[in-house]
Scaffold this motif. Sequence first.
Motif, PDB file in Angstrom:
ATOM      1  N   LEU A  50       0.874  -1.176   0.000  1.00  0.00           N
ATOM      2  CA  LEU A  50       0.000   0.000   0.000  1.00  0.00           C
ATOM      3  C   LEU A  50       0.909   1.223   0.000  1.00  0.00           C
ATOM      4  CD1 LEU A  50      -2.819   1.264   0.183  1.00  0.00           C
ATOM      5  CD2 LEU A  50      -2.630   1.104   2.680  1.00  0.00           C
ATOM      6  N   PHE A  51       1.130   1.754  -1.181  1.00  0.00           N
ATOM      7  CA  PHE A  51       2.039   2.889  -1.329  1.00  0.00           C
ATOM      8  C   PHE A  51       1.800   3.503  -2.706  1.00  0.00           C
ATOM      9  CE2 PHE A  51       6.072   5.185  -1.589  1.00  0.00           C
ATOM     10  CZ  PHE A  51       6.248   5.589  -0.276  1.00  0.00           C
ATOM     11  N   PRO A  52       1.632   4.818  -2.777  1.00  0.00           N
ATOM     12  CA  PRO A  52       1.365   5.429  -4.080  1.00  0.00           C
ATOM     13  C   PRO A  52       2.572   5.337  -5.005  1.00  0.00           C
ATOM     14  CG  PRO A  52       1.724   7.110  -2.402  1.00  0.00           C
ATOM     15  CD  PRO A  52       1.728   5.790  -1.700  1.00  0.00           C
ATOM     16  N   GLY A  53       2.307   5.445  -6.278  1.00  0.00           N
ATOM     17  CA  GLY A  53       3.366   5.428  -7.276  1.00  0.00           C
ATOM     18  C   GLY A  53       2.769   5.258  -8.653  1.00  0.00           C
ATOM     19  N   ASP A  54       3.601   5.425  -9.668  1.00  0.00           N
ATOM     20  CA  ASP A  54       3.127   5.340 -11.049  1.00  0.00           C
ATOM     21  C   ASP A  54       2.518   3.977 -11.389  1.00  0.00           C
ATOM     22  OD1 ASP A  54       3.896   7.946 -11.477  1.00  0.00           O
ATOM     23  OD2 ASP A  54       5.833   7.403 -12.345  1.00  0.00           O
ATOM     24  N   GLN A  55       3.060   2.921 -10.817  1.00  0.00           N
ATOM     25  CA  GLN A  55       2.562   1.586 -11.114  1.00  0.00           C
ATOM     26  C   GLN A  55       1.479   1.121 -10.143  1.00  0.00           C
ATOM     27  OE1 GLN A  55       6.087   2.076 -11.336  1.00  0.00           O
ATOM     28  NE2 GLN A  55       5.831   2.280 -13.540  1.00  0.00           N
ATOM     29  N   ALA A  56       1.081   1.955  -9.212  1.00  0.00           N
ATOM     30  CA  ALA A  56       0.090   1.544  -8.214  1.00  0.00           C
ATOM     31  C   ALA A  56      -1.300   1.475  -8.828  1.00  0.00           C
ATOM     32  CB  ALA A  56       0.106   2.513  -7.039  1.00  0.00           C
ATOM     33  N   GLN A  57      -2.005   0.407  -8.508  1.00  0.00           N
ATOM     34  CA  GLN A  57      -3.395   0.250  -8.925  1.00  0.00           C
ATOM     35  C   GLN A  57      -4.268   0.885  -7.850  1.00  0.00           C
ATOM     36  OE1 GLN A  57      -4.641  -3.819  -9.378  1.00  0.00           O
ATOM     37  NE2 GLN A  57      -6.767  -3.258  -9.677  1.00  0.00           N
ATOM     38  N   THR A  58      -5.159   1.775  -8.251  1.00  0.00           N
ATOM     39  CA  THR A  58      -6.027   2.448  -7.294  1.00  0.00           C
ATOM     40  C   THR A  58      -7.112   1.499  -6.820  1.00  0.00           C
ATOM     41  OG1 THR A  58      -5.628   4.583  -8.347  1.00  0.00           O
ATOM     42  CG2 THR A  58      -7.557   4.428  -6.934  1.00  0.00           C
ATOM     43  N   LEU A  59      -7.276   1.433  -5.505  1.00  0.00           N
ATOM     44  CA  LEU A  59      -8.348   0.623  -4.928  1.00  0.00           C
ATOM     45  C   LEU A  59      -9.676   1.328  -5.147  1.00  0.00           C
ATOM     46  CD1 LEU A  59      -6.854  -0.406  -1.474  1.00  0.00           C
ATOM     47  CD2 LEU A  59      -7.357  -1.891  -3.396  1.00  0.00           C
ATOM     48  N   VAL A  60     -10.641   0.602  -5.671  1.00  0.00           N
ATOM     49  CA  VAL A  60     -11.956   1.196  -5.864  1.00  0.00           C
ATOM     50  C   VAL A  60     -13.075   0.335  -5.299  1.00  0.00           C
ATOM     51  CG1 VAL A  60     -11.410   2.647  -7.846  1.00  0.00           C
ATOM     52  CG2 VAL A  60     -12.033   0.276  -8.217  1.00  0.00           C
ATOM     53  N   ALA A  61     -12.894  -0.957  -5.213  1.00  0.00           N
ATOM     54  CA  ALA A  61     -13.946  -1.854  -4.730  1.00  0.00           C
ATOM     55  C   ALA A  61     -13.302  -3.152  -4.281  1.00  0.00           C
ATOM     56  CB  ALA A  61     -14.953  -2.108  -5.838  1.00  0.00           C
ATOM     57  N   PRO A  62     -14.074  -3.975  -3.592  1.00  0.00           N
ATOM     58  CA  PRO A  62     -13.511  -5.261  -3.173  1.00  0.00           C
ATOM     59  C   PRO A  62     -13.128  -6.109  -4.379  1.00  0.00           C
ATOM     60  CG  PRO A  62     -15.792  -5.019  -2.410  1.00  0.00           C
ATOM     61  CD  PRO A  62     -15.433  -3.794  -3.179  1.00  0.00           C
ATOM     62  N   ILE A  63     -12.097  -6.896  -4.199  1.00  0.00           N
ATOM     63  CA  ILE A  63     -11.685  -7.819  -5.245  1.00  0.00           C
ATOM     64  C   ILE A  63     -12.637  -9.001  -5.191  1.00  0.00           C
ATOM     65  CG2 ILE A  63      -9.832  -9.340  -6.031  1.00  0.00           C
ATOM     66  CD1 ILE A  63      -7.880  -7.262  -4.813  1.00  0.00           C
ATOM     67  N   GLU A  64     -13.293  -9.303  -6.304  1.00  0.00           N
ATOM     68  CA  GLU A  64     -14.369 -10.287  -6.334  1.00  0.00           C
ATOM     69  C   GLU A  64     -13.921 -11.691  -6.714  1.00  0.00           C
ATOM     70  OE1 GLU A  64     -17.980  -9.546  -6.316  1.00  0.00           O
ATOM     71  OE2 GLU A  64     -17.687  -7.500  -5.648  1.00  0.00           O
ATOM     72  N   GLU A  65     -12.667 -11.879  -7.040  1.00  0.00           N
ATOM     73  CA  GLU A  65     -12.205 -13.188  -7.480  1.00  0.00           C
ATOM     74  C   GLU A  65     -12.267 -14.178  -6.325  1.00  0.00           C
ATOM     75  OE1 GLU A  65      -8.374 -12.896  -9.413  1.00  0.00           O
ATOM     76  OE2 GLU A  65      -8.817 -10.817  -9.904  1.00  0.00           O
ATOM     77  N   THR A  66     -13.036 -15.255  -6.502  1.00  0.00           N
ATOM     78  CA  THR A  66     -13.218 -16.219  -5.420  1.00  0.00           C
ATOM     79  C   THR A  66     -12.023 -17.149  -5.253  1.00  0.00           C
ATOM     80  OG1 THR A  66     -14.401 -17.663  -6.938  1.00  0.00           O
ATOM     81  CG2 THR A  66     -15.719 -16.190  -5.545  1.00  0.00           C
ATOM     82  N   ASP A  67     -11.297 -17.405  -6.339  1.00  0.00           N
ATOM     83  CA  ASP A  67     -10.151 -18.314  -6.239  1.00  0.00           C
ATOM     84  C   ASP A  67      -8.837 -17.577  -5.976  1.00  0.00           C
ATOM     85  OD1 ASP A  67     -10.100 -17.114  -8.725  1.00  0.00           O
ATOM     86  OD2 ASP A  67      -9.439 -18.918  -9.775  1.00  0.00           O
ATOM     87  N   ALA A  68      -8.914 -16.264  -5.815  1.00  0.00           N
ATOM     88  CA  ALA A  68      -7.700 -15.488  -5.557  1.00  0.00           C
ATOM     89  C   ALA A  68      -7.231 -15.700  -4.115  1.00  0.00           C
ATOM     90  CB  ALA A  68      -7.958 -14.000  -5.807  1.00  0.00           C
ATOM     91  N   LYS A  69      -5.937 -15.627  -3.935  1.00  0.00           N
ATOM     92  CA  LYS A  69      -5.364 -15.709  -2.586  1.00  0.00           C
ATOM     93  C   LYS A  69      -5.728 -14.438  -1.823  1.00  0.00           C
ATOM     94  CE  LYS A  69      -1.215 -18.097  -4.162  1.00  0.00           C
ATOM     95  NZ  LYS A  69       0.258 -17.981  -4.215  1.00  0.00           N
ATOM     96  N   PRO A  70      -5.868 -14.552  -0.508  1.00  0.00           N
ATOM     97  CA  PRO A  70      -6.085 -13.320   0.264  1.00  0.00           C
ATOM     98  C   PRO A  70      -4.851 -12.424   0.185  1.00  0.00           C
ATOM     99  CG  PRO A  70      -6.007 -15.267   1.703  1.00  0.00           C
ATOM    100  CD  PRO A  70      -5.859 -15.748   0.298  1.00  0.00           C
TER     101      PRO A  70
END
Length: 173
Positions: A50-70
């Motif tokens: 969790l750190f800003p930067g050019d490559q950072a993806q902005t959080l906008v909503a919960p990640i909905e992928e059910t098979d994704a790792k926490p």
Amino acid sequence: MLQHPSETDHALNTARLAALGLNNAALLIGETFPDLPTLLADPVYQPCLLFPGDQAQTLVAPIEETDAKPLLLVVLDGTWRKARKLLHVNPALSLLPRIALPAGRQSRYRLRKAPAPGMISTLEAIVCALNLLEAPRNFDALLVPFEALIDQQIAAMGEQTYLRNHVNHVLAE
């Protein structure tokens, strides 16, 4: 959370408040963390910084992928300068995907001047990130002790001192 050692004696120590208020959180204090690559290699989690930067993806909503790792949310605690130093001296951090908070956050930390708009305390950033990642769960209760400590500091310094040194200074910017 990785905390720069100079932050441990701060009156509010927001990283410590977060570590105390969360069930699955760890607070490591130092400048370099030689065991970090091992900690980040846990196959159960997907680590991200969790750190800003050019490559950072902005959080906008919960990640909905059910098979994704926490997610294993890595947070740096220190002044912006010291947080950047932690990032620089711990190369394992630069390998992590970055996430950033949406723009426009307003800090509740009325006693500290942020170097730029949208810069918030470690605790506020964690609460914001968890509220987005874990919605509809809400983590705002973590801010209650934070607000109480701020109110206590303002009471200890006196209303006039607070108004003279903090409110008028912020309004002048």
